[in-house]
Write a protein that holds these residues in place. Sequence first.
Motif, short mmCIF file in Angstrom:
data_model
loop_
_atom_site.label_atom_id
_atom_site.label_comp_id
_atom_site.label_asym_id
_atom_site.label_seq_id
_atom_site.Cartn_x
_atom_site.Cartn_y
_atom_site.Cartn_z
N VAL A 3 -15.48 19.11 -15.63
CA VAL A 3 -15.44 20.27 -16.53
C VAL A 3 -16.16 19.85 -17.80
CG1 VAL A 3 -14.00 21.90 -17.78
CG2 VAL A 3 -13.24 21.04 -15.56
N ALA A 5 -17.61 21.10 -21.59
CA ALA A 5 -17.44 22.12 -22.62
C ALA A 5 -18.15 21.70 -23.90
CB ALA A 5 -15.95 22.36 -22.91
N GLN A 136 -10.28 24.38 -17.82
CA GLN A 136 -11.21 25.43 -18.23
C GLN A 136 -10.49 26.47 -19.09
OE1 GLN A 136 -12.91 27.61 -14.96
NE2 GLN A 136 -14.58 28.41 -16.21
N TRP A 140 -11.13 27.35 -23.18
CA TRP A 140 -11.41 28.69 -23.69
C TRP A 140 -10.39 29.10 -24.74
CZ3 TRP A 140 -15.99 30.11 -23.52
CH2 TRP A 140 -16.80 30.04 -22.39
N GLY A 146 -18.80 27.01 -25.00
CA GLY A 146 -19.21 27.21 -23.62
C GLY A 146 -18.49 26.25 -22.71
N VAL A 147 -18.24 26.67 -21.46
CA VAL A 147 -17.55 25.83 -20.50
C VAL A 147 -18.25 25.95 -19.15
CG1 VAL A 147 -15.37 25.39 -19.29
CG2 VAL A 147 -15.33 26.16 -21.66
N ALA A 148 -18.38 24.83 -18.44
CA ALA A 148 -18.97 24.82 -17.10
C ALA A 148 -18.13 23.92 -16.20
CB ALA A 148 -20.41 24.33 -17.14
N VAL A 149 -18.01 24.31 -14.93
CA VAL A 149 -17.30 23.51 -13.94
C VAL A 149 -18.30 23.11 -12.88
CG1 VAL A 149 -15.41 23.47 -12.28
CG2 VAL A 149 -15.16 24.75 -14.40
N CYS A 150 -18.38 21.80 -12.58
CA CYS A 150 -19.33 21.27 -11.61
C CYS A 150 -18.59 20.46 -10.54
CB CYS A 150 -20.35 20.35 -12.28
SG CYS A 150 -21.19 21.10 -13.67
#
Length: 151
Positions: A3, A5, A136, A140, A146-150
């Motif tokens: 995760v 951010a 996540q 928020w 901004g947040v991304a999950v990979c």
Amino acid sequence: MHVIASFEHSIYLEMAITAIEEEGILKENIYAVPLQERPTKPKMFDTIHNSDGVSLFDAGVAMATAFTVIGSTYGFVLKGGAILWGLIGAVVGFLLGFVIDVLHKKRKGEKFAAPGKKTEVIVLVNCTKEEAKYIQMTFWEHMALGVAVCD
């Protein structure tokens, strides 16, 4: 899972990291990296390889056109004639438009590169798939940019 951010330097960043640590994420799985500030101020004039999209030429040409029309119109009644006053109007108009653009660009550049402004912090968390949803949501709730999950 990862995760990722982005946060501003603020208390919200500390609160988010503390919240996920309290939920059982180990400190070894949390990486927070502050971005470096710009080493130099942005350049005032564009080059062939780098442009910010703001032209210093457009307003000068528009003002030169307007002042040429005004100068040549009044040149019929002034000493020197319409052509001379039209050329004087073009030069004065172009310089005025150029100065306005330079001042506008300088003010705009200072706004983005304000001294003392903190840069962003990137947070990377190694976690399981089940923990990723909670992390996540926590990011928020704590004002992440901004947040991304990979995978």
